[in-house]
Design an enzyme around this catalytic site. Structure first.
Site, short mmCIF file in Angstrom:
data_model
loop_
_atom_site.label_atom_id
_atom_site.label_comp_id
_atom_site.label_asym_id
_atom_site.label_seq_id
_atom_site.Cartn_x
_atom_site.Cartn_y
_atom_site.Cartn_z
N PRO A 104 33.16 4.14 30.38
CG PRO A 104 33.73 6.08 29.19
CD PRO A 104 34.17 5.20 30.31
N GLY A 105 33.12 2.69 27.99
CA GLY A 105 33.11 1.61 26.99
C GLY A 105 32.41 0.38 27.53
CE LYS A 106 35.92 -2.85 32.24
NZ LYS A 106 36.33 -3.23 33.59
CE1 TYR A 155 46.15 -1.66 25.77
CE2 TYR A 155 44.42 -2.41 27.27
CZ TYR A 155 45.63 -1.80 27.06
OH TYR A 155 46.35 -1.30 28.13
CG ASP A 215 39.54 -6.98 36.91
OD1 ASP A 215 39.58 -5.74 37.03
OD2 ASP A 215 40.58 -7.67 36.81
CG HIS A 232 36.70 -10.13 26.65
ND1 HIS A 232 36.41 -9.51 25.47
CD2 HIS A 232 37.14 -9.12 27.48
CE1 HIS A 232 36.68 -8.22 25.55
NE2 HIS A 232 37.12 -7.96 26.77
P1 IMP Z 1 39.63 -2.99 34.47
O1 IMP Z 1 38.74 -4.19 34.26
O2 IMP Z 1 38.93 -1.85 35.09
O3 IMP Z 1 40.89 -3.37 35.19
O4 IMP Z 1 40.02 -2.44 33.03
C1 IMP Z 1 40.19 -3.29 31.97
C2 IMP Z 1 40.97 -2.61 30.85
O5 IMP Z 1 41.26 -3.61 29.88
C3 IMP Z 1 40.16 -1.55 30.12
O6 IMP Z 1 40.36 -0.28 30.65
C4 IMP Z 1 40.69 -1.67 28.71
O7 IMP Z 1 41.90 -0.97 28.58
C5 IMP Z 1 40.99 -3.15 28.58
N1 IMP Z 1 39.84 -3.87 28.04
C6 IMP Z 1 38.98 -4.69 28.69
N2 IMP Z 1 38.03 -5.13 27.88
C7 IMP Z 1 38.26 -4.57 26.69
C8 IMP Z 1 37.58 -4.63 25.45
O8 IMP Z 1 36.53 -5.27 25.27
N3 IMP Z 1 38.13 -3.90 24.45
C9 IMP Z 1 39.27 -3.18 24.60
N4 IMP Z 1 39.93 -3.07 25.73
C10 IMP Z 1 39.43 -3.76 26.79
#
Ligand code: IMP
Length: 192
Positions: free
Chosen positions: A10-12, A154, A72, A180
């Site tokens: 949900p954050g993404k 994070y 990713d 990023h």
């Molecule tokens: P993945 O890309 O599904 O392997 O998950 C990436 C993980 O990195 C996320 O679940 C977060 O824990 C962390 N992450 C990636 N981008 C952010 C960000 O913008 N803020 C905080 N944590 C992040």
């Protein structure tokens, strides 16, 4: 333009809605299978997620989409040899964000440099045409303790270069201007 986002995070999803205005984003449906991420590098994982999602959607999708976008990303900490890095989503998976952030900070040896960076690779797989990837990174340092409630994951422990506040304390629009994901999204939009 209609784009399938190969993520349920949900954050993404919230960030991409702000970063990609004008694009109609469809989140990965709840009934769809888990998207695999088995690579050792952000780029491999982003491509794997996008191609998996495209194959599944081609068979089960209910709507015509222009392509699939996968993210990713992760936090790479110098004193932890770049970890948790590609394993960021799988670090202490049973802990809530606050204790997880505290656990990560407790792993930093006292007196060690606190350098870290967030990295994001986006994979774009259009329904017609080959895959492309776009990357973005932001350098920074780790805070001594979590601060702030904005963002996700994070964010409360990451202080971007040039700031004194964490991503958890900065307004989301400020994060997007330097993050990023913001940088990778800008490259993606420029390509579109
Ligand atoms: P993945 O890309 O599904 O392997 O998950 C990436 C993980 O990195 C996320 O679940 C977060 O824990 C962390 N992450 C990636 N981008 C952010 C960000 O913008 N803020 C905080 N944590 C992040």
């Amino acid at each position: 333009m209609i784009v399938l986002l190969a993520s349920r995070n949900p954050g993404k999803l919230r960030e991409f809605k702000q970063l990609l205005p004008g694009i109609d984003l469809i989140p990965w449906p709840p009934e769809a299978p888990e998207i695999p991420e088995e690579g050792a590098f952000f780029q491999d994982n982003a491509l794997q997620k996008a191609t998996f999602a495209k194959a599944w959607w081609s068979e089960h999708g209910t709507l015509r989409v222009d392509g699939v976008l996968a993210d990713d990303s992760g936090l790479c900490v110098d004193a932890l040899w770049g970890g948790p890095g590609v394993l960021s989503a799988r670090f202490a998976p049973d802990l809530a964000p606050e204790p997880k952030n505290r656990l990560l900070l407790s792993m930093l040896p006292p007196g060690q440099p606190r350098g870290a960076r967030f990295v994001c690779v986006l994979a774009w797989v259009p329904f017609q045409g080959g895959p492309r990837t776009f990357s973005g990174a932001v350098e920074g340092t780790l805070a001594l303790e979590p601060r702030g409630t904005h963002g996700f994951g994070y964010d409360p422990i990451f202080i971007p270069e040039g700031e004194r506040s964490t991503f958890g304390e900065l307004p989301e629009a400020v994060k997007h201007g330097m993050s990023h994901r913001g940088r990778a999204s800008a490259a993606f939009l420029a390509e579109l």
